[in-house]
Design a protein around this motif. Structure first.
Motif, PDB file in Angstrom:
ATOM      1  N   TYR A   1      -4.837  10.652   1.260  1.00 64.23           N
ATOM      2  CA  TYR A   1      -5.574  11.388   2.286  1.00 64.23           C
ATOM      3  C   TYR A   1      -5.279  12.874   2.141  1.00 64.23           C
ATOM      4  CZ  TYR A   1      -6.669   7.034   4.713  1.00 64.23           C
ATOM      5  OH  TYR A   1      -7.160   5.793   5.036  1.00 64.23           O
TER       6      TYR A   1
ATOM      7  N   LEU B   1      -9.960  10.388   3.329  1.00 65.18           N
ATOM      8  CA  LEU B   1      -9.569   9.689   2.116  1.00 65.18           C
ATOM      9  C   LEU B   1     -10.184  10.395   0.916  1.00 65.18           C
ATOM     10  CD1 LEU B   1      -8.056   7.134   1.135  1.00 65.18           C
ATOM     11  CD2 LEU B   1     -10.252   5.956   1.209  1.00 65.18           C
TER      12      LEU B   1
ATOM     13  N   ASP C   1     -11.087  -1.060   4.022  1.00 64.62           N
ATOM     14  CA  ASP C   1     -10.847  -1.861   2.816  1.00 64.62           C
ATOM     15  C   ASP C   1      -9.822  -2.949   3.099  1.00 64.62           C
ATOM     16  OD1 ASP C   1     -12.579  -0.473   1.019  1.00 64.62           O
ATOM     17  OD2 ASP C   1     -11.052   1.081   0.750  1.00 64.62           O
TER      18      ASP C   1
ATOM     19  N   PHE D   1       0.953   5.344   0.461  1.00 61.41           N
ATOM     20  CA  PHE D   1       0.253   6.493   1.038  1.00 61.41           C
ATOM     21  C   PHE D   1       1.034   7.747   0.651  1.00 61.41           C
ATOM     22  CE2 PHE D   1      -0.539   2.926   3.905  1.00 61.41           C
ATOM     23  CZ  PHE D   1      -1.915   2.965   4.083  1.00 61.41           C
TER      24      PHE D   1
ATOM     25  N   ALA E   1      -2.136  -1.267  -3.667  1.00 62.84           N
ATOM     26  CA  ALA E   1      -3.131  -0.214  -3.479  1.00 62.84           C
ATOM     27  C   ALA E   1      -2.451   1.128  -3.223  1.00 62.84           C
ATOM     28  CB  ALA E   1      -4.058  -0.557  -2.318  1.00 62.84           C
ATOM     29  N   LYS E   2      -3.234   2.185  -3.460  1.00 61.26           N
ATOM     30  CA  LYS E   2      -2.783   3.539  -3.139  1.00 61.26           C
ATOM     31  C   LYS E   2      -3.950   4.264  -2.489  1.00 61.26           C
ATOM     32  CE  LYS E   2      -2.124   6.492  -6.509  1.00 61.26           C
ATOM     33  NZ  LYS E   2      -1.517   7.275  -7.608  1.00 61.26           N
ATOM     34  N   PHE E   3      -3.688   4.838  -1.310  1.00 61.14           N
ATOM     35  CA  PHE E   3      -4.681   5.627  -0.593  1.00 61.14           C
ATOM     36  C   PHE E   3      -4.137   7.042  -0.451  1.00 61.14           C
ATOM     37  CE2 PHE E   3      -5.834   1.510   1.795  1.00 61.14           C
ATOM     38  CZ  PHE E   3      -6.802   1.179   0.865  1.00 61.14           C
TER      39      PHE E   3
ATOM     40  N   GLY F   1      -9.451   4.037   4.733  1.00 66.16           N
ATOM     41  CA  GLY F   1      -8.822   3.027   3.887  1.00 66.16           C
ATOM     42  C   GLY F   1      -8.583   1.716   4.599  1.00 66.16           C
TER      43      GLY F   1
ATOM     44  N   ILE G   1       0.859  -1.186   0.000  1.00 66.83           N
ATOM     45  CA  ILE G   1       0.000   0.000   0.000  1.00 66.83           C
ATOM     46  C   ILE G   1       0.892   1.231   0.000  1.00 66.83           C
ATOM     47  CG2 ILE G   1      -1.843   1.271   1.142  1.00 66.83           C
ATOM     48  CD1 ILE G   1      -2.590  -1.334   2.549  1.00 66.83           C
TER      49      ILE G   1
ATOM     50  N   ASP H   1      -8.877   9.746  -2.479  1.00 65.42           N
ATOM     51  CA  ASP H   1      -8.721   8.927  -3.670  1.00 65.42           C
ATOM     52  C   ASP H   1      -8.095   7.597  -3.273  1.00 65.42           C
ATOM     53  OD1 ASP H   1      -8.847   8.237  -6.355  1.00 65.42           O
ATOM     54  OD2 ASP H   1      -6.952   9.211  -6.863  1.00 65.42           O
ATOM     55  N   LYS H   2      -8.467   6.556  -4.016  1.00 71.94           N
ATOM     56  CA  LYS H   2      -7.862   5.243  -3.782  1.00 71.94           C
ATOM     57  C   LYS H   2      -7.901   4.443  -5.067  1.00 71.94           C
ATOM     58  CE  LYS H   2     -12.040   2.991  -2.083  1.00 71.94           C
ATOM     59  NZ  LYS H   2     -12.675   2.302  -0.991  1.00 71.94           N
ATOM     60  N   SER H   3      -6.953   3.538  -5.169  1.00 64.73           N
ATOM     61  CA  SER H   3      -6.938   2.610  -6.281  1.00 64.73           C
ATOM     62  C   SER H   3      -6.363   1.287  -5.775  1.00 64.73           C
ATOM     63  CB  SER H   3      -6.092   3.150  -7.435  1.00 64.73           C
ATOM     64  OG  SER H   3      -4.741   3.312  -7.028  1.00 64.73           O
TER      65      SER H   3
END
Length: 158
Positions: free
Chosen positions: A144, A150, A126, A73, A140-142, A123, A71, A152-154
């Motif tokens: 903030y 949060l 998830d 951040f 993943a990318k979160f 996040g 992940i 955006d996330k992918s």
């Protein structure tokens, strides 16, 4: 600047071990229920870091651990992108650290059905789901904002 870290989900077959961050002053995680983990030290592999952090924060010794994902951040702390290695621990030994000995907060075995009810980072809900559902390896990318919301996330599962 890049900060490397680990996030470790310890699973006893019925519950996840979560840390209620309620002891440190000026803690970005204050009041939240999170997993254990921390920053890699010089010369450590992510596995080394996960095992060390688990021992330091819980007094448990890892016997079986799997690498579940990464992940990112971006700018989670000013000037620092955090890259975290995510592990799931399913076998361990030892006695859990006492509440008095814990420097970071209160550890608690939270039954699976209650994990998503605990207050935490948006996040993290998830990630809890992915760990509980035994989802495939993920990246993943979160992102903030400055209010720790949060924005955006992918995620990609492999």
């Amino acid at each position: 600047m890049t900060q490397l870290a680990t996030i470790c989900y310890i699973d006893n077959g019925e519950a996840l071990l979560l840390l209620h961050r309620n002891k440190k002053e000026n803690d970005v995680h204050a009041g939240k229920w999170i997993s254990v983990g921390g920053k890699l030290e010089a010369g450590e592999t992510p596995d080394d870091c996960a095992r060390r952090e688990i021992l330091e924060e819980t007094h448990l010794t890892v016997k079986e651990m799997t690498f579940r994902g990464m992940i990112t951040f971006p700018e989670f702390t000013p000037g620092h992108d955090w890259y975290t290695y995510v592990f799931k621990v399913t076998a361990f030994e030892g006695e859990l650290i006492s509440d008095e000995e814990s420097r970071e907060g209160t550890l608690e075995w939270v039954p699976y059905a209650q994990v998503l009810e605990k207050p935490t980072w948006e996040g993290d809900y998830d990630i809890f789901k992915w760990i509980l559902e035994d989802r495939p390896f993920f990246s993943a990318k979160f992102i903030y904002d400055t209010d720790n919301c949060l924005v955006d996330k992918s995620v990609t599962f492999y």
